[in-house]
Design an enzyme around this catalytic site. Structure first.
Site, short mmCIF file in Angstrom:
data_model
loop_
_atom_site.label_atom_id
_atom_site.label_comp_id
_atom_site.label_asym_id
_atom_site.label_seq_id
_atom_site.Cartn_x
_atom_site.Cartn_y
_atom_site.Cartn_z
N ASN A 74 -11.25 68.14 82.13
CA ASN A 74 -11.42 69.31 83.00
C ASN A 74 -10.17 69.47 83.85
OD1 ASN A 74 -11.72 67.76 85.55
ND2 ASN A 74 -13.51 66.95 84.47
N ASP A 88 -19.21 65.44 82.12
CA ASP A 88 -20.66 65.22 82.01
C ASP A 88 -21.05 64.69 80.63
OD1 ASP A 88 -21.48 66.03 84.57
OD2 ASP A 88 -21.09 68.11 84.03
N PRO A 97 -22.93 58.45 81.78
CA PRO A 97 -23.68 57.93 82.94
C PRO A 97 -23.26 58.67 84.19
CG PRO A 97 -21.94 56.38 82.26
CD PRO A 97 -22.00 57.47 81.22
N ASP A 98 -24.19 58.88 85.10
CA ASP A 98 -23.85 59.52 86.38
C ASP A 98 -23.49 58.40 87.36
OD1 ASP A 98 -24.02 60.67 89.01
OD2 ASP A 98 -24.91 62.41 88.04
N LYS A 132 -29.40 63.14 93.41
CA LYS A 132 -28.53 61.98 93.16
C LYS A 132 -28.71 60.86 94.21
CE LYS A 132 -25.15 64.51 90.50
NZ LYS A 132 -23.94 64.26 89.71
N PHE A 180 -19.55 64.71 95.83
CA PHE A 180 -18.99 66.05 95.89
C PHE A 180 -19.85 66.94 95.01
CE2 PHE A 180 -14.83 66.57 97.99
CZ PHE A 180 -14.76 65.31 98.57
N LYS A 228 -28.65 68.89 94.75
CA LYS A 228 -27.90 67.82 94.09
C LYS A 228 -27.93 66.53 94.93
CE LYS A 228 -24.43 69.26 91.43
NZ LYS A 228 -23.14 69.82 91.09
N LYS A 283 -7.81 60.67 63.20
CA LYS A 283 -7.64 62.07 63.59
C LYS A 283 -8.45 62.97 62.64
CE LYS A 283 -4.27 65.66 64.22
NZ LYS A 283 -3.08 66.24 63.62
N1 CTP Z 1 -20.55 62.52 89.20
C1 CTP Z 1 -20.53 61.22 88.77
N2 CTP Z 1 -20.77 60.93 87.46
C2 CTP Z 1 -21.00 61.92 86.58
C3 CTP Z 1 -21.02 63.28 87.01
C4 CTP Z 1 -20.78 63.54 88.34
O1 CTP Z 1 -20.30 60.31 89.58
N3 CTP Z 1 -21.21 61.62 85.31
C5 CTP Z 1 -20.35 62.78 90.63
C6 CTP Z 1 -19.09 63.52 91.00
O2 CTP Z 1 -18.02 62.61 91.27
C7 CTP Z 1 -19.52 64.27 92.25
C8 CTP Z 1 -20.99 64.54 92.00
O3 CTP Z 1 -21.40 63.61 91.02
O4 CTP Z 1 -19.43 63.46 93.39
C9 CTP Z 1 -21.35 65.90 91.54
O5 CTP Z 1 -20.53 66.32 90.50
P1 CTP Z 1 -20.74 67.76 89.86
O6 CTP Z 1 -19.82 67.92 88.70
O7 CTP Z 1 -20.75 68.80 90.92
O8 CTP Z 1 -22.24 67.64 89.41
P2 CTP Z 1 -22.92 67.38 88.05
O9 CTP Z 1 -23.74 66.17 88.15
O10 CTP Z 1 -21.91 67.40 86.98
O11 CTP Z 1 -23.89 68.61 87.96
P3 CTP Z 1 -23.66 70.06 87.36
O12 CTP Z 1 -22.48 69.98 86.44
O13 CTP Z 1 -24.94 70.32 86.69
O14 CTP Z 1 -23.43 70.95 88.53
#
Ligand code: CTP
Length: 398
Positions: free
Chosen positions: A208, A276, A304-305, A342, A324, A338, A286
Site C-alpha cells: 500500500n 489486510d 493476523p491483526d 480491536k 490508528f 474499530k 515467477k
Molecule cells: N492493524 C494491524 N494488523 C493488521 C491490520 C491492521 O495491526 N493486520 C492495525 C494498524 O496498524 C492500525 C489499525 O490496526 O493501527 C487499524 O488499521 P486499519 O487499516 O485502519 O484497519 P483494518 O483493520 O485494516 O480495517 P479496515 O481496512 O476494514 O478499515
C-alpha cells in the site's frame, strides 16, 4: 539527545571493533561526548587515530602514560563519565570484569569505576555459549552491569548463532535509555510503521502507499521524551529514526513476530499500514504469462491483526495500546467501532481519502478516540501530531 552526557567507550579487540567507530559518530551526532579507550588487542582492528578523529577527543590506549596520569589519573577518568560502554566486549574483557582483574588500562578503569557500565558482547558462538562465559555473564548481571545483545546471525568467522555484537543503533538506543532524562525515561514503547509487503511470487508483492513518515515521527518524539523505543518497520520510504532499536520486516506475519519478541513494553503504538490480506500461497517461481491465457486469479487469505492480537493478550499486554484507523468515510464513527472491535485503549483516526493528501504527505489531521469520546486535533505536520501524541502517552503512563 545526549547533550552534555559523557561516555567513556572502551573498545575491546574483536572484529566488531569497527562498529564502535560508527557508535562514536552516533553519540557525537546527538550531542554526547565520547572518550575512547582502546585495549592492546583493539589496536589490531582500529587505530587510535580513527577513534580520536571521530570522537574529537584524546584517546587512551593500553599503556599507562605518565603524562596522561598527570593530566587525568585513571581513577578520575573512570569516574568522570556518566556511563561506561564496553563495545565490543570480548570474552576476555568480560572475564576480567567478572573476576576483578586489572592488568591494563581498560580493565583497571572498569574496576575503578562507580558509574553504570553497559557491555555489548561480541564473540564466536561457541565462546558465547561456553559455560565459563555464561558464568561470567551471570556474574556481571548480578553485579548490575547492563548488557545489549549479542544478536544472532552470520558471524565473521563463518558460523551462525548468538555472538554478533548489537548494531551501533541498538547500542546507542540502550545508552539513551540509560542516560535519558524526560517523562518517558525508563519506559519501553513499541512502534510499528510503514507498509508490509506480501509476496505474490519472488518478484511481485501486494503493498500500500504508506510512507512510514507518521510512524517514524512518533518513534522520534517518544525517544525525545526519553523512551526506549523498538521501531518495527515494514519497507518504508521514510528513513528510520536515530536513537531507537530498528527491526526491519517485510510481511504482516514477520511484523507480528517482531512485536511479540520485543515485549514486554509499557506502551505500543501501531502506526503501520499492515496489508489486510496475503496470498493463500505465494508462488515459489515467477508467475509467467502465457499467450491467450487468462490472467492468474489471486487467491487471498487474511493476515493476523497485530493490533488486536496484542490488545487482547491475557498476560503481558502493554498498559497502553494505541491503534490508528485509516478511513475514507464516516471517520469518527468507523474508528470508534474499530477501537472497540480491536480492544485497544486509543485510536488515532485519520481520513486518508486521496483529496486530503495525508497518505504519503507530510501533514495529518487526526481525531484521538478513547473510551471517553473523540477529540479532533487541528491539521498540522506529522511531526507535530507525533509530539502531541508522545506527550499524551507520557501523561497516560504517569
Ligand atoms: N492493524 C494491524 N494488523 C493488521 C491490520 C491492521 O495491526 N493486520 C492495525 C494498524 O496498524 C492500525 C489499525 O490496526 O493501527 C487499524 O488499521 P486499519 O487499516 O485502519 O484497519 P483494518 O483493520 O485494516 O480495517 P479496515 O481496512 O476494514 O478499515
Amino acid at each position: 539527545m545526549l547533550q552534555g552526557k559523557r561516555i567513556l567507550l572502551i573498545i575491546g579487540g574483536g572484529i566488531a571493533a569497527y562498529k564502535a567507530l560508527e557508535l562514536i559518530r552516533q553519540i557525537k551526532r546527538e550531542g554526547g561526548e565520547v572518550t575512547p579507550v582502546l585495549t592492546r588487542a583493539a589496536e589490531q582492528f582500529v587505530t587510535p587515530l580513527s577513534a580520536s578523529a571521530l570522537a574529537g577527543a584524546k584517546v587512551y590506549t593500553h599503556l599507562f602514560d605518565l603524562t596522561d596520569e598527570a593530566e587525568m589519573g585513571h581513577i578520575e577518568l573512570s569516574r568522570s563519565a556518566d556511563l561506561v560502554v564496553v563495545a565490543p566486549a570480548t570474552a576476555d574483557l568480560m572475564a576480567k570484569m567478572a573476576t576483578g582483574q586489572a592488568d591494563d588500562l581498560a580493565s583497571t578503569l572498569l574496576l575503578a569505576t562507580d558509574t553504570p557500565v553497559l557491555v555489548a558482547p561480541a564473540m564466536n558462538v561457541r565462546m558465547w555459549l561456553h559455560p565459563s562465559n555464561q558464568r561470567n555473564i551471570a556474574t556481571l548481571q548480578a553485579d548490575g552491569i547492563h548488557r545489549v545483545g549479542p544478536n544472532e546471525g552470520d558471524m565473521a568467522c563463518g558460523e551462525f548463532g548468538p555472538g554478533r555484537m548489537a548494531e551501533p543503533s541498538e547500542i546507542y538506543s540502550e545508552i539513551k535509555a540509560l542516560l535519558a532524562d524526560g517523562p518517558l525515561a525508563g519506559r519501553h514503547v513499541i512502534v510499528t510503521s510503514g507498509p508490509t509487503h506480501e509476496p505474490i511470487d519472488p518478484v511481485r508483492y501486494l503493498a500500500n502507499r504508506s510512507s512510514g513518515q507518521q510512524g517514524s515521527a512518533i518513534a522520534t518524539a517518544l525517544a525525545g521524551l526519553g523512551a526506549q523505543v523498538t521501531f518495527v518497520t515494514g519497507p518504508a520510504s521514510a528513513p528510520p529514526p536515530l536513537g531507537v532499536t530498528v527491526v526491519k520486516v517485510e510481511t504482516a506475519r514477520d511484523m507480528l513476530d517482531a512485536v511479540t519478541s520485543a515485549l514486554p513494553a509499557d506502551a505500543a503504538v501501531f502506526a503501520a499500514a499492515v496489508a489486510d490480506w496475503r496470498m493463500s500461497e505465494a508462488a515459489a517461481e515467477k508467475i509467467k504469462k502465457a499467450k491467450g491465457e487468462a490472467p492468474p486469479a489471486l487467491s487471498l487469505i487474511e493476515n493476523p491483526d497485530i493490533l488486536a492480537t496484542i490488545s487482547q493478550m491475557k498476560d503481558g499486554r502493554p498498559a497502553l495500546v494505541v491503534g490508528f484507523a485509516a478511513e475514507t468515510e464516516n471517520v469518527v464513527e468507523n474508528a470508534t467501532k474499530k477501537r472497540v472491535r480491536k480492544s485497544c485503549d486509543w485510536i488515532v483516526a485519520n481520513d486518508v481519502s486521496p483529496e486530503t493528501g495525508i497518505m504519503g504527505g507530510s501533514e495529518n489531521a487526526v481525531t484521538l478516540i478513547n473510551k471517553e469520546g473523540a477529540e479532533s486535533w487541528p491539521r498540522s505536520s506529522k511531526d507535530d501530531v507525533a509530539r502531541q501524541l508522545a506527550h499524551r502517552i507520557a501523561e497516560a503512563l504517569g
